[in-house]
Design a protein around this motif. Structure first.
Motif, PDB file in Angstrom:
ATOM      1  N   VAL A  93       0.849  -1.186   0.000  1.00 28.33           N
ATOM      2  CA  VAL A  93       0.000   0.000   0.000  1.00 28.33           C
ATOM      3  C   VAL A  93       0.887   1.238   0.000  1.00 28.33           C
ATOM      4  O   VAL A  93       1.887   1.310   0.706  1.00 28.33           O
ATOM      5  CB  VAL A  93      -0.955   0.024   1.223  1.00 28.33           C
ATOM      6  N   ALA A  94       0.538   2.201  -0.861  1.00 26.43           N
ATOM      7  CA  ALA A  94       1.179   3.518  -0.865  1.00 26.43           C
ATOM      8  C   ALA A  94       0.461   4.370   0.168  1.00 26.43           C
ATOM      9  O   ALA A  94      -0.595   4.940  -0.086  1.00 26.43           O
ATOM     10  CB  ALA A  94       1.111   4.149  -2.251  1.00 26.43           C
ATOM     11  N   LYS A  95       1.018   4.455   1.349  1.00 25.28           N
ATOM     12  CA  LYS A  95       0.295   4.990   2.499  1.00 25.28           C
ATOM     13  C   LYS A  95      -0.058   6.467   2.365  1.00 25.28           C
ATOM     14  O   LYS A  95      -1.071   6.914   2.904  1.00 25.28           O
ATOM     15  CB  LYS A  95       1.119   4.752   3.764  1.00 25.28           C
ATOM     16  N   GLU A  96       0.763   7.230   1.684  1.00 26.30           N
ATOM     17  CA  GLU A  96       0.487   8.662   1.561  1.00 26.30           C
ATOM     18  C   GLU A  96      -0.778   8.944   0.773  1.00 26.30           C
ATOM     19  O   GLU A  96      -1.328  10.046   0.858  1.00 26.30           O
ATOM     20  CB  GLU A  96       1.686   9.370   0.935  1.00 26.30           C
ATOM     21  N   ASN A  97      -1.245   7.956   0.002  1.00 26.65           N
ATOM     22  CA  ASN A  97      -2.470   8.132  -0.775  1.00 26.65           C
ATOM     23  C   ASN A  97      -3.718   7.628  -0.066  1.00 26.65           C
ATOM     24  O   ASN A  97      -4.819   7.714  -0.613  1.00 26.65           O
ATOM     25  CB  ASN A  97      -2.335   7.423  -2.129  1.00 26.65           C
ATOM     26  N   VAL A  98      -3.546   7.081   1.136  1.00 24.07           N
ATOM     27  CA  VAL A  98      -4.681   6.566   1.891  1.00 24.07           C
ATOM     28  C   VAL A  98      -5.481   7.730   2.469  1.00 24.07           C
ATOM     29  O   VAL A  98      -4.919   8.626   3.106  1.00 24.07           O
ATOM     30  CB  VAL A  98      -4.213   5.631   3.027  1.00 24.07           C
ATOM     31  N   LYS A  99      -6.771   7.740   2.256  1.00 25.21           N
ATOM     32  CA  LYS A  99      -7.614   8.838   2.708  1.00 25.21           C
ATOM     33  C   LYS A  99      -7.734   8.850   4.229  1.00 25.21           C
ATOM     34  O   LYS A  99      -7.605   7.827   4.897  1.00 25.21           O
ATOM     35  CB  LYS A  99      -8.992   8.745   2.057  1.00 25.21           C
ATOM     36  N   ASN A 100      -8.023  10.027   4.760  1.00 31.17           N
ATOM     37  CA  ASN A 100      -8.016  10.226   6.208  1.00 31.17           C
ATOM     38  C   ASN A 100      -9.020   9.338   6.932  1.00 31.17           C
ATOM     39  O   ASN A 100      -8.737   8.855   8.033  1.00 31.17           O
ATOM     40  CB  ASN A 100      -8.290  11.694   6.545  1.00 31.17           C
ATOM     41  N   HIS A 101     -10.183   9.125   6.338  1.00 34.86           N
ATOM     42  CA  HIS A 101     -11.180   8.328   7.045  1.00 34.86           C
ATOM     43  C   HIS A 101     -10.759   6.862   7.152  1.00 34.86           C
ATOM     44  O   HIS A 101     -11.205   6.158   8.054  1.00 34.86           O
ATOM     45  CB  HIS A 101     -12.550   8.437   6.362  1.00 34.86           C
ATOM     46  N   ILE A 102      -9.883   6.422   6.249  1.00 37.27           N
ATOM     47  CA  ILE A 102      -9.352   5.055   6.346  1.00 37.27           C
ATOM     48  C   ILE A 102      -8.206   5.008   7.354  1.00 37.27           C
ATOM     49  O   ILE A 102      -8.076   4.037   8.112  1.00 37.27           O
ATOM     50  CB  ILE A 102      -8.884   4.563   4.966  1.00 37.27           C
ATOM     51  N   ARG A 103      -7.405   6.067   7.399  1.00 34.71           N
ATOM     52  CA  ARG A 103      -6.304   6.119   8.363  1.00 34.71           C
ATOM     53  C   ARG A 103      -6.804   6.039   9.801  1.00 34.71           C
ATOM     54  O   ARG A 103      -6.065   5.619  10.692  1.00 34.71           O
ATOM     55  CB  ARG A 103      -5.510   7.418   8.182  1.00 34.71           C
ATOM     56  N   SER A 104      -8.037   6.462  10.033  1.00 36.95           N
ATOM     57  CA  SER A 104      -8.552   6.503  11.397  1.00 36.95           C
ATOM     58  C   SER A 104      -8.700   5.113  12.010  1.00 36.95           C
ATOM     59  O   SER A 104      -8.802   4.984  13.223  1.00 36.95           O
ATOM     60  CB  SER A 104      -9.905   7.225  11.435  1.00 36.95           C
ATOM     61  N   ASP A 105      -8.713   4.077  11.178  1.00 41.40           N
ATOM     62  CA  ASP A 105      -8.780   2.708  11.696  1.00 41.40           C
ATOM     63  C   ASP A 105      -7.847   1.834  10.858  1.00 41.40           C
ATOM     64  O   ASP A 105      -8.265   1.168   9.906  1.00 41.40           O
ATOM     65  CB  ASP A 105     -10.207   2.175  11.650  1.00 41.40           C
ATOM     66  N   ALA A 106      -6.560   1.877  11.222  1.00 44.64           N
ATOM     67  CA  ALA A 106      -5.550   1.128  10.473  1.00 44.64           C
ATOM     68  C   ALA A 106      -5.810  -0.364  10.516  1.00 44.64           C
ATOM     69  O   ALA A 106      -5.393  -1.107   9.622  1.00 44.64           O
ATOM     70  CB  ALA A 106      -4.159   1.443  11.013  1.00 44.64           C
TER      71      ALA A 106
END
Length: 215
Positions: A96-109
């Protein structure tokens, strides 16, 4: 069938600092080794040879990051030979290219991690009645544990409509050479993205199934 799982990188989201200097990795790679029980001794032999060549006891765990260039070349050559001779042994990798992960997904890794494992592995194991799922519990840096197994089991039974049953058998990599085998692979693939190290990756790439998220 046995399914071994390992990862390289992390699930942090600090991108305004260098990695390992207060910042997070830019990529996370998860890899699985899917292998019949009857062949499970074969990757172990390869790892044992690496230990023997450096005269290091297996009680002192060797990680992918510890391998020299020469050791990586020897390991990849042996791994490719194994995969050519035994096509029932499969390696599946997802990054996964983490910098492209949207904020709402980052909230629950946790959900992202679980989805990555699902995306990488389930198509490979869905035809087998019983699969021993063998992750290194120390490698799962989010609150996965049994929730990951439950998630994968639900996907298998309710979405894929297959009879595959997962048997959760976590083991620490320091006592399992097959987990160390897939750690070596994971690290090689991850470094291709994190550090643009292509040489070792390009050699092993034709022999693994690779997927990407958010590229």
């Amino acid at each position: 069938m046995n399914l071994y799982l390992d990862e390289s990188g992390d699930l942090g989201w600090v991108f305004n600092k260098p990695y390992q200097a207060g910042g997070s990795s830019r990529y996370l790679t998860i890899a699985t080794l899917i292998i019949p029980k009857t062949d499970s001794h074969l990757p172990k032999r390869i790892v044992k040879k690496i230990y023997a060549n450096r005269r290091q006891p297996t009680s002192i765990e060797l990680k992918g990051k510890d391998l020299s260039k020469d050791e990586k070349n020897k390991f990849i050559a042996m791994a490719i030979s194994l995969l050519r001779r035994h096509p029932s042994i499969q390696i599946s990798v997802i990054t996964v290219a983490k910098e492209n992960v949207k904020n709402h997904i980052r909230s629950d890794a946790n959900k992202l991690y679980n989805y990555m494992v699902h995306f990488a592995a389930l198509d490979k194991i869905k035809s087998y009645p019983i699969v021993n799922f063998i992750p290194d519990p120390r490698a799962i840096k989010v609150r996965s544990g049994n929730s990951l197994v439950d998630y994968l089991q639900i996907k298998l039974w309710f979405e894929l409509n297959v009879l595959t049953t997962l048997v959760h058998t976590p083991m620490e990599s320091k006592s399992n050479l097959n987990l160390q085998f897939i750690d070596f692979i994971t690290h090689i693939v991850w470094k291709r993205y994190e550090y643009n190290e292509y040489a070792f990756y390009n050699t092993i790439r034709p022999y693994v199934t690779e997927k990407h998220l958010f590229f």
